[in-house]
Design a protein around this motif. Structure first.
Motif, PDB file in Angstrom:
ATOM      1  N   ASN A 193       0.786  -1.222  -0.036  1.00 33.01           N
ATOM      2  CA  ASN A 193       0.123   0.143   0.021  1.00 33.01           C
ATOM      3  C   ASN A 193       0.713   1.249   0.106  1.00 33.01           C
ATOM      4  OD1 ASN A 193       1.004  -0.219   2.699  1.00 33.01           O
ATOM      5  ND2 ASN A 193      -1.030   0.498   3.618  1.00 33.01           N
ATOM      6  N   ARG A 194       1.871   1.138  -0.100  1.00 36.06           N
ATOM      7  CA  ARG A 194       3.028   2.250  -0.268  1.00 36.06           C
ATOM      8  C   ARG A 194       2.572   3.526  -1.366  1.00 36.06           C
ATOM      9  NH1 ARG A 194       8.174   3.389   1.862  1.00 36.06           N
ATOM     10  NH2 ARG A 194       8.103   1.306   2.714  1.00 36.06           N
ATOM     11  N   LYS A 195       2.489   3.089  -2.377  1.00 36.76           N
ATOM     12  CA  LYS A 195       2.012   3.910  -3.610  1.00 36.76           C
ATOM     13  C   LYS A 195       0.813   4.653  -3.081  1.00 36.76           C
ATOM     14  CE  LYS A 195       2.641   3.352  -8.053  1.00 36.76           C
ATOM     15  NZ  LYS A 195       2.459   2.633  -9.345  1.00 36.76           N
ATOM     16  N   ARG A 196      -0.385   3.846  -2.662  1.00 37.49           N
ATOM     17  CA  ARG A 196      -1.871   4.513  -2.277  1.00 37.49           C
ATOM     18  C   ARG A 196      -1.474   5.424  -1.096  1.00 37.49           C
ATOM     19  NH1 ARG A 196      -5.886  -0.022  -1.223  1.00 37.49           N
ATOM     20  NH2 ARG A 196      -4.939   0.243   0.857  1.00 37.49           N
ATOM     21  N   THR A 197      -0.504   5.061  -0.122  1.00 36.47           N
ATOM     22  CA  THR A 197      -0.319   5.864   0.990  1.00 36.47           C
ATOM     23  C   THR A 197       0.139   7.291   0.742  1.00 36.47           C
ATOM     24  OG1 THR A 197      -0.116   3.779   2.394  1.00 36.47           O
ATOM     25  CG2 THR A 197       0.587   5.859   3.354  1.00 36.47           C
ATOM     26  N   ASN A 198       1.234   7.237  -0.324  1.00 39.68           N
ATOM     27  CA  ASN A 198       1.871   8.253  -0.846  1.00 39.68           C
ATOM     28  C   ASN A 198       0.717   9.309  -1.592  1.00 39.68           C
ATOM     29  OD1 ASN A 198       4.245   7.970   0.084  1.00 39.68           O
ATOM     30  ND2 ASN A 198       5.116   6.915  -1.476  1.00 39.68           N
ATOM     31  N   GLN A 199      -0.023   8.355  -2.257  1.00 43.56           N
ATOM     32  CA  GLN A 199      -0.998   9.258  -3.022  1.00 43.56           C
ATOM     33  C   GLN A 199      -1.960  10.122  -2.394  1.00 43.56           C
ATOM     34  OE1 GLN A 199      -3.491   6.605  -5.834  1.00 43.56           O
ATOM     35  NE2 GLN A 199      -4.623   8.269  -6.549  1.00 43.56           N
ATOM     36  N   ILE A 200      -2.571   9.209  -1.143  1.00 43.54           N
ATOM     37  CA  ILE A 200      -3.393   9.566  -0.096  1.00 43.54           C
ATOM     38  C   ILE A 200      -2.751  10.915   0.720  1.00 43.54           C
ATOM     39  CG2 ILE A 200      -4.635   9.202   2.175  1.00 43.54           C
ATOM     40  CD1 ILE A 200      -5.148   6.523   0.968  1.00 43.54           C
ATOM     41  N   ALA A 201      -1.560  10.839   0.985  1.00 47.98           N
ATOM     42  CA  ALA A 201      -0.627  11.934   1.615  1.00 47.98           C
ATOM     43  C   ALA A 201      -0.852  12.947   0.866  1.00 47.98           C
ATOM     44  CB  ALA A 201       0.631  11.439   1.936  1.00 47.98           C
ATOM     45  N   ALA A 220      -3.117  18.556  -0.664  1.00 43.46           N
ATOM     46  CA  ALA A 220      -3.625  19.415  -1.560  1.00 43.46           C
ATOM     47  C   ALA A 220      -4.878  19.818  -0.818  1.00 43.46           C
ATOM     48  CB  ALA A 220      -3.942  18.693  -2.885  1.00 43.46           C
ATOM     49  N   LYS A 221      -5.496  19.110  -0.137  1.00 48.63           N
ATOM     50  CA  LYS A 221      -6.915  19.464   0.379  1.00 48.63           C
ATOM     51  C   LYS A 221      -6.797  20.583   1.458  1.00 48.63           C
ATOM     52  CE  LYS A 221     -11.039  17.565   2.735  1.00 48.63           C
ATOM     53  NZ  LYS A 221     -11.810  16.254   3.367  1.00 48.63           N
ATOM     54  N   LYS A 222      -5.688  20.461   2.239  1.00 48.99           N
ATOM     55  CA  LYS A 222      -5.234  21.525   3.296  1.00 48.99           C
ATOM     56  C   LYS A 222      -5.054  22.794   2.919  1.00 48.99           C
ATOM     57  CE  LYS A 222      -3.738  18.047   6.959  1.00 48.99           C
ATOM     58  NZ  LYS A 222      -2.888  17.840   7.890  1.00 48.99           N
ATOM     59  N   ARG A 223      -4.218  22.522   1.813  1.00 54.98           N
ATOM     60  CA  ARG A 223      -3.950  23.996   1.173  1.00 54.98           C
ATOM     61  C   ARG A 223      -4.909  24.564   0.522  1.00 54.98           C
ATOM     62  NH1 ARG A 223       1.371  21.253  -2.309  1.00 54.98           N
ATOM     63  NH2 ARG A 223       2.888  21.560  -0.641  1.00 54.98           N
ATOM     64  N   LYS A 224      -6.047  23.960  -0.116  1.00 55.06           N
ATOM     65  CA  LYS A 224      -7.278  24.621  -0.600  1.00 55.06           C
ATOM     66  C   LYS A 224      -7.991  24.858   0.277  1.00 55.06           C
ATOM     67  CE  LYS A 224     -11.245  23.160  -3.319  1.00 55.06           C
ATOM     68  NZ  LYS A 224     -12.099  21.953  -3.973  1.00 55.06           N
ATOM     69  N   GLU A 225      -8.109  24.414   1.557  1.00 57.25           N
ATOM     70  CA  GLU A 225      -8.963  25.035   2.544  1.00 57.25           C
ATOM     71  C   GLU A 225      -8.258  26.154   3.125  1.00 57.25           C
ATOM     72  OE1 GLU A 225      -9.087  21.613   5.279  1.00 57.25           O
ATOM     73  OE2 GLU A 225     -10.764  20.615   4.294  1.00 57.25           O
TER      74      GLU A 225
END
Length: 119
Positions: free
Chosen positions: A76-84, A89-94
């Motif tokens: 799940n490393r790739k998925r974990t990096n993608q989620i991070a 990006a969500k925090k920056r947008k908020e």
């Protein structure tokens, strides 16, 4: 005959999977006992049931004793990096939206002070 593997027995509440660890690697807080498992002594009936269930690569692993997960990385490393990245990006947008709201509010308050009949 010393052809066997050590199997540690523990209660489920004392078992923890470490993030990024290979499949089967866990941390134990408290163990009950250690047994010696002998895979060659498994009855043929159980071996056939195992094959029927789809676990055909049972016991096949690399030199370290763990089953290979492809390159030594966690699945799940790739998925974990993608989620991070998505969370960042969500925090920056908020943060941007909050900043824009403050600017609009500051602009609105100066405009509304000149108007006294707004209700």
């Amino acid at each position: 005959e010393t052809n066997g593997a050590y199997v540690t027995v523990a209660e489920p509440r004392h078992i923890k999977k470490t993030r990024g660890a290979p499949p089967g690697a866990v941390s134990l807080r408290q163990e009950l006992m250690t047994l010696i498992g002998r895979p060659n002594d498994v009855p043929d009936e159980l071996k056939s049931k195992r094959e029927e269930s789809g676990s055909k690569n049972w016991g096949v692993g690399d030199e370290s004793g763990y089953r290979s997960s492809g390159g030594g990385k966690a699945k799940n490393r790739k998925r974990t990096n993608q989620i991070a990245k998505e969370v960042l990006a969500k925090k920056r947008k908020e943060k941007r939206e909050k900043k824009n709201r403050r600017k609009r509010k500051a602009g609105d308050s100066s405009d509304s002070s000149s108007e006294t009949d707004w209700f």
